[in-house]
Design a protein around this motif. Sequence first.
Motif, mmCIF file in Angstrom:
data_model
loop_
_atom_site.group_PDB
_atom_site.id
_atom_site.type_symbol
_atom_site.label_atom_id
_atom_site.label_comp_id
_atom_site.label_asym_id
_atom_site.label_seq_id
_atom_site.Cartn_x
_atom_site.Cartn_y
_atom_site.Cartn_z
ATOM 1 N N VAL A 406 47.198 -42.320 -14.916
ATOM 2 C CA VAL A 406 47.989 -41.181 -14.542
ATOM 3 C C VAL A 406 49.019 -41.379 -13.690
ATOM 4 C CG1 VAL A 406 48.090 -38.444 -14.479
ATOM 5 C CG2 VAL A 406 46.421 -39.701 -16.019
ATOM 6 N N VAL A 407 48.693 -41.695 -12.532
ATOM 7 C CA VAL A 407 49.384 -41.805 -11.368
ATOM 8 C C VAL A 407 50.664 -42.753 -11.673
ATOM 9 C CG1 VAL A 407 49.678 -42.702 -9.090
ATOM 10 C CG2 VAL A 407 47.852 -40.874 -9.517
ATOM 11 N N ARG A 408 49.993 -43.806 -12.265
ATOM 12 C CA ARG A 408 51.104 -45.144 -12.313
ATOM 13 C C ARG A 408 52.066 -44.382 -13.703
ATOM 14 N NH1 ARG A 408 50.586 -50.106 -15.634
ATOM 15 N NH2 ARG A 408 48.680 -49.792 -16.326
ATOM 16 N N LEU A 409 51.423 -43.744 -14.712
ATOM 17 C CA LEU A 409 52.298 -43.221 -15.687
ATOM 18 C C LEU A 409 53.308 -42.428 -15.162
ATOM 19 C CD1 LEU A 409 52.936 -42.968 -18.633
ATOM 20 C CD2 LEU A 409 51.296 -41.182 -18.838
ATOM 21 N N LEU A 410 53.070 -41.366 -14.178
ATOM 22 C CA LEU A 410 54.069 -40.316 -13.587
ATOM 23 C C LEU A 410 54.974 -41.121 -12.868
ATOM 24 C CD1 LEU A 410 51.424 -37.642 -12.755
ATOM 25 C CD2 LEU A 410 52.918 -37.741 -14.752
ATOM 26 N N LYS A 411 54.519 -42.225 -12.137
ATOM 27 C CA LYS A 411 55.607 -42.917 -11.311
ATOM 28 C C LYS A 411 56.701 -43.340 -12.173
ATOM 29 C CE LYS A 411 52.804 -44.116 -7.210
ATOM 30 N NZ LYS A 411 52.308 -45.114 -6.374
ATOM 31 N N HIS A 412 56.020 -44.118 -13.388
ATOM 32 C CA HIS A 412 56.912 -44.849 -14.206
ATOM 33 C C HIS A 412 58.107 -43.966 -14.774
ATOM 34 C CE1 HIS A 412 58.285 -47.760 -17.372
ATOM 35 N NE2 HIS A 412 58.021 -46.642 -18.234
ATOM 36 N N MET A 413 57.652 -42.701 -15.103
ATOM 37 C CA MET A 413 58.276 -41.638 -15.670
ATOM 38 C C MET A 413 59.507 -41.252 -14.567
ATOM 39 S SD MET A 413 55.495 -39.574 -18.339
ATOM 40 C CE MET A 413 56.672 -38.417 -18.724
ATOM 41 N N ASP A 414 59.054 -40.866 -13.491
ATOM 42 C CA ASP A 414 60.056 -40.478 -12.632
ATOM 43 C C ASP A 414 61.118 -41.810 -12.383
ATOM 44 O OD1 ASP A 414 58.641 -38.282 -12.206
ATOM 45 O OD2 ASP A 414 57.702 -38.738 -10.382
ATOM 46 N N LYS A 415 60.669 -42.891 -12.217
ATOM 47 C CA LYS A 415 61.585 -44.049 -12.032
ATOM 48 C C LYS A 415 62.456 -44.107 -12.871
ATOM 49 C CE LYS A 415 61.393 -48.788 -10.920
ATOM 50 N NZ LYS A 415 60.797 -50.206 -10.873
ATOM 51 N N LYS A 416 62.097 -43.757 -14.199
ATOM 52 C CA LYS A 416 62.988 -44.132 -15.530
ATOM 53 C C LYS A 416 63.902 -42.780 -15.952
ATOM 54 C CE LYS A 416 61.833 -48.380 -16.618
ATOM 55 N NZ LYS A 416 62.725 -49.636 -16.766
ATOM 56 N N GLY A 417 63.301 -41.676 -15.358
ATOM 57 C CA GLY A 417 63.949 -40.295 -15.672
ATOM 58 C C GLY A 417 63.541 -39.946 -16.928
ATOM 59 N N LEU A 418 62.427 -40.174 -17.037
ATOM 60 C CA LEU A 418 61.638 -39.765 -18.486
ATOM 61 C C LEU A 418 60.996 -38.533 -18.199
ATOM 62 C CD1 LEU A 418 60.272 -43.213 -19.445
ATOM 63 C CD2 LEU A 418 62.318 -42.196 -20.340
ATOM 64 N N SER A 419 60.957 -37.477 -19.365
ATOM 65 C CA SER A 419 60.238 -36.342 -19.159
ATOM 66 C C SER A 419 58.934 -36.109 -20.144
ATOM 67 C CB SER A 419 61.370 -35.060 -19.454
ATOM 68 O OG SER A 419 61.773 -35.310 -20.779
ATOM 69 N N THR A 420 58.931 -36.722 -21.163
ATOM 70 C CA THR A 420 58.030 -36.746 -21.940
ATOM 71 C C THR A 420 57.322 -38.144 -22.231
ATOM 72 O OG1 THR A 420 59.230 -36.652 -23.942
ATOM 73 C CG2 THR A 420 58.747 -34.563 -23.015
ATOM 74 N N VAL A 421 55.931 -37.995 -22.788
ATOM 75 C CA VAL A 421 55.128 -39.313 -23.093
ATOM 76 C C VAL A 421 54.358 -38.919 -24.064
ATOM 77 C CG1 VAL A 421 53.584 -39.208 -21.147
ATOM 78 C CG2 VAL A 421 53.952 -41.282 -22.263
ATOM 79 N N VAL A 422 53.866 -39.422 -25.285
ATOM 80 C CA VAL A 422 52.993 -39.173 -26.100
ATOM 81 C C VAL A 422 52.698 -40.194 -26.936
ATOM 82 C CG1 VAL A 422 54.965 -38.466 -28.046
ATOM 83 C CG2 VAL A 422 52.585 -37.443 -28.170
ATOM 84 N N PRO A 423 51.353 -40.624 -27.239
ATOM 85 C CA PRO A 423 50.681 -41.780 -28.191
ATOM 86 C C PRO A 423 51.048 -41.355 -29.462
ATOM 87 C CG PRO A 423 49.044 -40.514 -26.543
ATOM 88 C CD PRO A 423 50.308 -39.824 -26.679
ATOM 89 N N ILE A 424 51.791 -42.262 -30.068
ATOM 90 C CA ILE A 424 51.887 -42.283 -31.565
ATOM 91 C C ILE A 424 50.922 -43.038 -32.410
ATOM 92 C CG2 ILE A 424 53.589 -42.320 -33.428
ATOM 93 C CD1 ILE A 424 53.855 -39.891 -31.352
ATOM 94 N N LYS A 425 50.136 -42.672 -33.307
ATOM 95 C CA LYS A 425 49.435 -43.339 -33.951
ATOM 96 C C LYS A 425 50.081 -44.083 -35.333
ATOM 97 C CE LYS A 425 45.838 -41.648 -36.538
ATOM 98 N NZ LYS A 425 46.074 -42.121 -38.070
ATOM 99 N N ASP A 426 49.528 -45.206 -35.334
ATOM 100 C CA ASP A 426 49.920 -46.127 -36.707
ATOM 101 C C ASP A 426 49.142 -45.916 -37.838
ATOM 102 O OD1 ASP A 426 50.181 -47.876 -38.575
ATOM 103 O OD2 ASP A 426 51.020 -49.474 -37.255
#
Length: 484
Positions: A406-426
């Motif tokens: 979660v910490v790594r994910l939030l850092k990644h989103m901040d760095k890339k300027g991303l506001s949402t993330v969601v897993p999409i199932k195939d």
Amino acid sequence: MSSAASTPEHVDVIVVGAGLSGIGAACQLATGQPDKSVMILESREVSGGTWDLFRYPGIRSDSDMFTFGYRWRPWPSETALADGHMILSYLRTVAEEYGVDKLVRYRHKVTGASWDSGTKRWTVTVDHDGAALTFTCDFLWGCTGYYDYEQGHRPEFPGEKKFKGTMVHPQFWPEDLDYTGKKVVVIGSGATAVTLVPSMSPDAEHVTMLQRTPTYILPQPGKDPLAVALRKVPDSLAYPVVRWKNVLQLVGSYQMARKFPDQAKKFVRKFTERQLPEGCSYDENFQPPYNPWDQRLCVVPNSDLFRALRSGKASVVTDTIDTFTPTGIRLSSGQELEADIVITATGLKLKLFGGIDVVVDGEPFRPSDTMVYKGLMISGIPNFAFTIGYTNASWTLKADLVGDYVVRLLKHMDKKGLSTVVPIKDDSIGERPFMDLASGYIQRALDGLPRQGDRVPWMLKQNYLMDLRMIRRSELEDGVLQFA
């Protein structure tokens, strides 16, 4: 009313639960994302979760503390299977050291969480002493464990209303229960029962463990021999060594048991049978009708259960209940067990995410329609993570990995300027049950749980070494997570 007064308090991350998982999550956020604002919502009046809720005699960890303690904060003792009060003290000390004790809002029971893609925020509704409160956050992290704090699993027994004695469920232990000189029957054969029997037997007249089906039980030293040998070595060096020894031992023994069940049965029997008193049959009382790790294996520190049996102050009976009587229990075999106190150590009741009503863009969350991503996110639910530990190893091994992710994910989103993330199932992903243990408390709840998939990253391997690679080191932008 002013707009300021009507605007809900907003933070970057809301953590639900101030137990082992919630405290760990907040500490990892404090060190990995110190600029994030964090709020911990706890339904009870104190922190500690399980380790404050359960008050029955002898409550302890059934996992070694060198893997049950946090990876980033050494367990400060040689004790391998620690008593509940030691664990609670450790948790609260860690919370104070990292300053997260000040982030907890007590008596704040989360009742609902609604995601709005328009505002890209969660709205979290809370019951605080009967008053309805609302908070908002960008990311929601469920750390409520997986069982119901308000009720345990408690089957109704034939004729139990005839019983004139006292009946107690361990989850709700009365502070004034006096069992000194009393005849006690503990119904159950899991970790709670094998803890209660040796803890109560010195003071009770006699304690009988009444089980319908045996459990695999293995004695273990109360102190870790390697930790004792390294006691003069600084914690920063000794702790990782002892921890990794135990990790490899846990993973290796589990994998061997699953691949070679007959050899595993012989191994457990070798160490258990010689501990039994004369006249106590291993085959009748300690040989389950299933393979090791089809259900969770129990460990007992310093053979305390077997010492209680050998002392004559405790016994084990394998049978089914015909009916309760005014003075005890009559078994199907015709044997009668006299009892002043009956303790129903009959298990837990699962309750996903603390029973929170989750809604995504107006659509209610239906667990059985979703799938678990890497054992820490849910398909179709944006900006949400949850912590559930391993069923075959220490809870905290997985909790730490979830925190890292979660910490790594939030850092990644901040760095890339991303506001949402969601897993999409195939849709091509095959479905499997969320947990593969045959334990009753899991089987009773499977229909109300999300599914797992038939391949990575939707498949739960229950293997720390494999999860290290999949969770801690894998690429975040893997084609499954959808960022915006």
